[in-house]
Design an enzyme around this catalytic site. Structure first.
Site, PDB file in Angstrom:
ATOM      1  N   ASP A 209       0.878  -1.161   0.000  1.00 64.79           N
ATOM      2  CA  ASP A 209       0.000   0.000   0.000  1.00 64.79           C
ATOM      3  C   ASP A 209       0.920   1.216   0.000  1.00 64.79           C
ATOM      4  O   ASP A 209       1.499   1.579   1.024  1.00 64.79           O
ATOM      5  CB  ASP A 209      -0.902  -0.012   1.233  1.00 64.79           C
ATOM      6  CG  ASP A 209      -1.791   1.225   1.321  1.00 64.79           C
ATOM      7  OD1 ASP A 209      -1.693   2.097   0.437  1.00 64.79           O
ATOM      8  OD2 ASP A 209      -2.564   1.318   2.291  1.00 64.79           O
ATOM      9  N   GLN A 212       0.861   6.464   0.831  1.00 64.98           N
ATOM     10  CA  GLN A 212       1.562   7.517   1.559  1.00 64.98           C
ATOM     11  C   GLN A 212       3.013   7.671   1.119  1.00 64.98           C
ATOM     12  O   GLN A 212       3.719   8.550   1.635  1.00 64.98           O
ATOM     13  CB  GLN A 212       1.511   7.222   3.065  1.00 64.98           C
ATOM     14  CG  GLN A 212       0.123   7.172   3.651  1.00 64.98           C
ATOM     15  CD  GLN A 212      -0.547   8.529   3.731  1.00 64.98           C
ATOM     16  OE1 GLN A 212       0.117   9.566   3.724  1.00 64.98           O
ATOM     17  NE2 GLN A 212      -1.868   8.547   3.795  1.00 64.98           N
ATOM     18  N   LYS A 235      -4.091  11.978  -3.005  1.00 65.84           N
ATOM     19  CA  LYS A 235      -3.028  12.311  -2.056  1.00 65.84           C
ATOM     20  C   LYS A 235      -1.782  12.861  -2.751  1.00 65.84           C
ATOM     21  O   LYS A 235      -0.812  13.229  -2.078  1.00 65.84           O
ATOM     22  CB  LYS A 235      -2.664  11.082  -1.223  1.00 65.84           C
ATOM     23  CG  LYS A 235      -3.803  10.533  -0.367  1.00 65.84           C
ATOM     24  CD  LYS A 235      -3.344   9.346   0.457  1.00 65.84           C
ATOM     25  CE  LYS A 235      -4.516   8.613   1.101  1.00 65.84           C
ATOM     26  NZ  LYS A 235      -5.227   9.412   2.100  1.00 65.84           N
ATOM     27  N   CYS A 376      -8.483   5.635  10.179  1.00 70.83           N
ATOM     28  CA  CYS A 376      -8.711   4.335   9.535  1.00 70.83           C
ATOM     29  C   CYS A 376      -7.593   3.351   9.884  1.00 70.83           C
ATOM     30  O   CYS A 376      -7.187   2.534   9.049  1.00 70.83           O
ATOM     31  CB  CYS A 376      -8.848   4.473   8.020  1.00 70.83           C
ATOM     32  SG  CYS A 376     -10.309   5.399   7.501  1.00 70.83           S
TER      33      CYS A 376
END
Length: 418
Positions: A209, A212, A235, A376
């Site tokens: 993932d 970020q 993002k 989250c």
């Protein structure tokens, strides 16, 4: 590139939102890019122009507008492939967000339509995640376990917010390891290349993932030795409604479609269908055309600024913030307190003050936008014995003056609750 040559004031002029005033004439201090970044004029205008002058559906219209729209949409795929070092543009799948990309991969495991042994899953097989994951990288694997009877395992998190990496957790029974490249709460950058080596040693696949990390650091999917990488447009100065799954071509070819419908087919009969080659096999129906084009413009923007320069600027901000926040009594940083192996996300708790109160006062009285809650990542907060945190997350348009404003605001919050 050093932060000295990084012209943050020039960059801020590209973002129209920073020209507005909040009620009572307060300037906006936006420290919530880990949730969603702001958008530069270059992205806004690219999307506006396409809607105004070039819009049509893609891949199906035999006219000028259809060709222009298709070229722009597929051109965005090319840009994104280059941005993350994808060996082939066909390995870039457009989704609506990173959550959909993660679910797409989870759907392929244990699916009777997929007979590839790398994706077969049942009782005795194992999935490995970590305690610091976003819910989007927890719940799809929980659902997969419910469907297949496989076992879900996870790495813990150390007291200083690092991945408690124990290679022995990944065994010959492991089919996939799925972890965050960078934590959305702790800022921790995980040793994903090391985890990938261990996963591949035992024949497992690895998913990252990267929601970020891709917006903030140079990322090369091939160098990471990953099998699947998910990230999202909103993002990384791009629009919402568009995400990306990158995966190795041979894996995508082995995976069944996630959604059925128009454009993902080769031919359809009443009793069966054959499917289009990748990437279109995974892009059923009318895609988020303008959003993909906007993401392509975002990639152009970030590339022009320079990802190395953005990373260096954020490291300067993060070092400044970690030092400045030490001035706030009873403030506890949740995550690494040094720059080593971390990005520009700083989550913290103030003793005796709920983060919701912190966020409301910072917003109402100082115009400072931070994130409050469990972000989250509820299991991570449970691990640290707290219900929620306040999170300040930095990006290319933030300044040290904004961090000073945050610190002044936190001192005021403490006075209110003294």
């Amino acid at each position: 590139m050093s932060s000295i040559s990084f012209d943050v004031e020039k960059i801020r002029k590209d973002f129209p939102i920073f020209s507005r005033e909040l009620p009572d004439g307060r300037p906006l201090v936006y420290l919530d890019s880990g949730n969603s970044s702001q958008k530069p004029n270059q992205v806004i205008e690219t999307m506006r122009e396409h809607l105004a002058l070039h819009y049509s559906n893609v891949g199906r219209a035999m006219h000028v507008l259809g060709a222009e729209s298709t070229d722009a949409y597929e051109g965005a795929r090319d840009k994104i492939a280059g941005f993350v070092g994808a060996p082939s543009r066909d390995e870039v799948i457009f989704t609506k967000n990173a959550s959909e990309a993660l679910n797409l991969v989870a759907y392929s495991f244990g699916n009777p339509a997929n007979t590839d042994p790398r994706f077969t899953l049942g009782p005795g097989d194992e999935i490995v995640i970590s305690e610091m994951e976003h819910h989007s990288n927890i719940v799809p694997w929980q659902l997969l376990v419910q469907r297949t009877g496989a076992t879900l395992k996870w790495f813990g998190v150390t007291d200083d917010g690092r991945l408690d990496y124990t290679p022995e957790l990944i065994t010959e029974r492991t089919k996939i390891v799925s972890i965050a490249h960078q934590s959305n709460v702790l800022g921790t950058v995980n040793p994903v290349a090391e985890v990938a080596r261990r996963a591949h040693e035992v024949g497992a696949l690895i998913m990252l993932d990267a929601s970020q990390s891709v917006p903030h650091h140079p990322v090369d999917v091939a160098a990471l030795d990953a099998d699947f990488v998910a990230f999202t447009g909103h993002k990384m100065v791009g629009p919402s409604g568009i995400g990306v799954l990158w995966a190795r071509a041979e894996l995508l070819e082995a995976m069944p479609p996630f959604l059925g419908g128009g454009e993902m087919i080769e031919a359809v009969w009443m009793d069966h269908s054959t499917y289009a080659p990748i990437p279109h096999k995974f892009e059923a129906g009318t895609p988020p055309i303008v959003e993909a084009i906007g993401l392509g413009a975002a990639v152009d923007y970030l590339t022009e600024v320079g990802m190395e320069a953005i990373e260096a600027h954020e490291r300067t901000l993060t070092a400044y913030a970690l030092e400045a926040l030490r001035e706030v009594p009873t403030l506890r940083v949740i995550g690494p307190e040094t720059l080593e192996g971390r990005g520009g996300t700083v989550s913290f708790a103030l003793e005796g003050i709920h983060p919701h109160d912190v966020g409301q006062i910072l917003d109402d009285q100082f115009g400072i936008a931070v994130r409050v809650g469990h972000h989250c990542a509820r299991p991570l907060h449970l691990r640290f014995g707290i219900p929620a945190t306040t999170r300040a997350s930095f990006y290319l348009y933030n300044t040290t003056a904004e961090i000073d404003a945050l610190v002044r605001g936190l001192h005021h919050v403490q006075k209110v609750f003294a």
